[in-house]
Design a protein around this motif. Structure first.
Motif, mmCIF file in Angstrom:
data_model
loop_
_atom_site.group_PDB
_atom_site.id
_atom_site.type_symbol
_atom_site.label_atom_id
_atom_site.label_comp_id
_atom_site.label_asym_id
_atom_site.label_seq_id
_atom_site.Cartn_x
_atom_site.Cartn_y
_atom_site.Cartn_z
ATOM 1 N N LYS A 16 0.862 -1.179 0.000
ATOM 2 C CA LYS A 16 0.000 0.000 0.000
ATOM 3 C C LYS A 16 0.899 1.229 0.000
ATOM 4 C CE LYS A 16 -3.697 2.490 2.370
ATOM 5 N NZ LYS A 16 -4.620 2.539 3.535
ATOM 6 N N ASN A 17 0.767 2.026 -1.040
ATOM 7 C CA ASN A 17 1.541 3.267 -1.176
ATOM 8 C C ASN A 17 3.038 3.025 -1.022
ATOM 9 O OD1 ASN A 17 -0.794 4.751 -1.625
ATOM 10 N ND2 ASN A 17 -1.045 5.292 0.539
ATOM 11 N N GLU A 18 3.545 2.136 -1.857
ATOM 12 C CA GLU A 18 4.970 1.797 -1.846
ATOM 13 C C GLU A 18 5.669 2.313 -3.106
ATOM 14 O OE1 GLU A 18 6.723 0.738 0.476
ATOM 15 O OE2 GLU A 18 5.389 -0.283 1.905
ATOM 16 N N VAL A 39 -0.077 -7.740 -4.527
ATOM 17 C CA VAL A 39 -1.440 -7.602 -4.033
ATOM 18 C C VAL A 39 -1.566 -6.221 -3.387
ATOM 19 C CG1 VAL A 39 -3.154 -8.455 -2.389
ATOM 20 C CG2 VAL A 39 -1.762 -10.074 -3.713
ATOM 21 N N ASP A 40 -2.336 -5.353 -4.010
ATOM 22 C CA ASP A 40 -2.474 -3.981 -3.520
ATOM 23 C C ASP A 40 -3.674 -3.882 -2.590
ATOM 24 O OD1 ASP A 40 -1.548 -1.091 -3.874
ATOM 25 O OD2 ASP A 40 -3.714 -0.950 -4.185
ATOM 26 N N THR A 41 -3.456 -3.219 -1.432
ATOM 27 C CA THR A 41 -4.518 -3.125 -0.428
ATOM 28 C C THR A 41 -5.099 -1.719 -0.332
ATOM 29 O OG1 THR A 41 -2.922 -2.698 1.353
ATOM 30 C CG2 THR A 41 -3.505 -4.999 0.922
ATOM 31 N N GLY A 42 -4.951 -0.927 -1.408
ATOM 32 C CA GLY A 42 -5.580 0.395 -1.401
ATOM 33 C C GLY A 42 -4.645 1.551 -1.657
ATOM 34 N N SER A 43 -3.654 1.386 -2.510
ATOM 35 C CA SER A 43 -2.696 2.461 -2.791
ATOM 36 C C SER A 43 -3.376 3.650 -3.461
ATOM 37 C CB SER A 43 -1.571 1.948 -3.694
ATOM 38 O OG SER A 43 -0.773 1.003 -3.031
ATOM 39 N N THR A 44 -2.890 4.843 -3.118
ATOM 40 C CA THR A 44 -3.371 6.070 -3.751
ATOM 41 C C THR A 44 -2.256 6.773 -4.516
ATOM 42 O OG1 THR A 44 -2.967 7.284 -1.683
ATOM 43 C CG2 THR A 44 -5.188 6.422 -2.040
ATOM 44 N N PHE A 61 -6.881 -6.381 -3.041
ATOM 45 C CA PHE A 61 -7.475 -7.019 -1.865
ATOM 46 C C PHE A 61 -7.922 -5.912 -0.927
ATOM 47 C CE2 PHE A 61 -7.319 -8.843 2.413
ATOM 48 C CZ PHE A 61 -8.034 -10.024 2.231
ATOM 49 N N PRO A 62 -9.217 -5.775 -0.697
ATOM 50 C CA PRO A 62 -9.688 -4.709 0.205
ATOM 51 C C PRO A 62 -9.127 -4.903 1.614
ATOM 52 C CG PRO A 62 -11.496 -5.663 -1.056
ATOM 53 C CD PRO A 62 -10.311 -6.557 -1.268
ATOM 54 N N TRP A 63 -8.497 -3.873 2.136
ATOM 55 C CA TRP A 63 -7.860 -3.984 3.461
ATOM 56 C C TRP A 63 -8.914 -4.188 4.538
ATOM 57 C CZ3 TRP A 63 -3.764 -5.454 5.638
ATOM 58 C CH2 TRP A 63 -3.469 -5.111 6.972
ATOM 59 N N ALA A 70 -4.535 -10.891 4.148
ATOM 60 C CA ALA A 70 -3.986 -10.325 2.917
ATOM 61 C C ALA A 70 -2.855 -11.190 2.373
ATOM 62 C CB ALA A 70 -3.503 -8.904 3.174
ATOM 63 N N LYS A 71 -1.973 -11.654 3.251
ATOM 64 C CA LYS A 71 -0.863 -12.494 2.790
ATOM 65 C C LYS A 71 -1.354 -13.849 2.289
ATOM 66 C CE LYS A 71 2.975 -10.409 5.319
ATOM 67 N NZ LYS A 71 4.116 -10.620 6.250
#
Length: 440
Positions: A16-18, A39-44, A61-63, A70-71
């Protein structure tokens, strides 16, 4: 992507946001990975775009406040024989990457479940600030999954013990998540504390989660609350622990460290915790390392020496796979402290031995060299006939063809108030013109 015959490795990660890290995260092992899954959990930010540009398969994958969920979702997307699940702010060195496929092939042939490697936390200067072990490479088997919403553990859902290969001496993962550039904008403490508290609601006797909650309070400098939760963790520990129970070792080590910082606290008050720690985890070196500091700061050098030597003996005997995290990361500190304690306790032979051992790894420590010189020359004029032998002895540590080394030894003698030896050394190592220029 690697497509060589043999064991196929699927690299996957949750992110997420990496944006800052994702390119490196997908680059370090690209040549040996059969597939790469993000697997992205909501990046902006641009994390997803960069991952796709680099050829990774991206899923969403919704956080849901559950790292294990998630893993496990990421694992289920993998089609390889083995899985590499590192975080986006972690990587391996090139030489380790080259060794990894051969090691995994060997473990695969032995039907092993996973591989334990070294784990090194890097500070803002790129130096190792903490060490440990992790299992980030494991067989893609239907029963190998993570459990717990935070500080997740890899387990067999069938309840069997996982069989792990030991790659700690050969492979290391480097973690940069606590460097300033990665800390900015990532406020994890409140989130982590919330998730740990949720775990404790569901499992109120989970002593490991109590220890992790202590860590969270300690990270916010709430030391009183940290001690409270560490002690609760210790009270809930079973009568027997796994010999490489890293989490419990950290709990004991941190409460002992917090006790050592309390100047008015006596050893009698800390001894009960120390004795329980040693009885439950007798191969753990960190307890004696902390006890050594406890006695040293209170001026009890004989006791400090005894504990520090015990710590080093345990490290040598049992290694640092899932243990000795603190000592392994501060080994030079242990030798420096031992040198000082031996000097102040008048144990000359040990002072010389530990001092030389330290200086061979870090020759430019003025304090250690001073203790060594004061041990070799207990009085200013005494032993002048031994000056040549001492200089010859130091030449095995320092390169006297280098001006830096020559000047360092002379300055150390001056700071140790051994002016006669400093003058002798300067005359032997410098020309008259050099001495005038350097004001020696």
């Amino acid at each position: 992507m690697a497509s060589k015959a043999g064991v196929r490795i699927s690299q996957c990660m949750i992110v997420k946001n990496e944006e800052r890290n994702i390119r490196k995260a997908l680059s370090w092992g690209k040549d040996i990975m059969w597939e790469q899954i993000v697997v992205d959990t909501g990046s902006t930010d641009r994390t997803v775009d960069i991952a796709r540009e680099m050829g990774a398969h991206v899923c969403e994958f919704p956080w849901n406040d559950d790292f294990a969920a998630a893993k496990n979702y990421a694992i289920e997307q993998c089609k390889g024989d083995w899985i590499a699940l590192l975080d986006a702010d972690e990587y391996m060195a090139l030489e380790d990457v080259r060794r990894l496929p051969g090691i995994i092939r060997e473990l695969h042939g032995r039907n092993m479940d996973g591989l334990s490697t070294g784990w090194q936390q890097l500070d803002d200067d790129g130096k190792i600030s903490a060490s440990g072990t992790q299992v980030r490479f494991f067989r893609n088997a239907p029963d190998i999954r993570y459990q717990r919403r935070i500080h997740e553990q890899l387990v067999s859902t069938e309840g069997r013990e996982l069989h792990l290969g030991d790659g700690v001496a050969d492979l290391s993962i480097f973690h940069t998540g606590y460097q300033k550039e990665n800390r900015e904008g990532k406020k994890k403490s409140g989130r982590n504390r919330k998730l740990i508290q949720e775990e404790l609601k569901a499992h109120p006797a989970d002593y490991e989660m109590m220890g992790y909650l202590g860590d969270e309070y300690l990270s916010e400098d709430e030391k009183g609350e940290a001690v409270t939760w560490y002690l609760r963790s210790i009270q809930h520990m079973p009568a027997k622990l796994r010999e490489n129970d890293q989490r419990s070792a950290v709990t004991f080590t941190r409460v002992l460290t917090l006790y050592s910082e309390q100047e008015n606290l006596s050893w009698e008050q800390a001894k009960e915790i120390y004795q329980k720690a040693v009885s439950l985890l007798p191969k753990e070196a960190d307890f004696d390392y902390v006890a050594g500091h406890f006695f040293a700061v209170r001026g009890h050098m004989e006791q400090a020496i005894s504990h520090l030597e015990t710590a080093l003996q345990k490290l040598n005997a049992y290694g640092c796979n899932n243990r000795a995290l603190l000592l392994a990361a501060n080994l030079l500190d242990a030798y420096e402290l031992l040198t000082r304690c031996c000097y102040e306790a008048g144990q000359k032979e040990k002072c010389a031995s530990y001092g030389v051992g330290y200086l061979k790894s870090n020759p430019y420590n003025m304090a250690v060299l001073s203790w060594l010189l004061l041990t070799l020359l207990p009085e200013e004029r005494q032993g002048a006939g031994e000056y040549p032998a001492i200089l010859e002895f130091l030449s095995k540590i320092y390169d006297f063809s280098l001006a830096k080394d020559k000047l360092f030894v002379v300055k150390a003698a001056q700071m140790s108030q051994r002016e006669a030896y400093a003058s002798f050394t300067a005359n032997q190592l410098f020309t008259q013109e050099e001495k005038m220029l350097l004001k020696l």
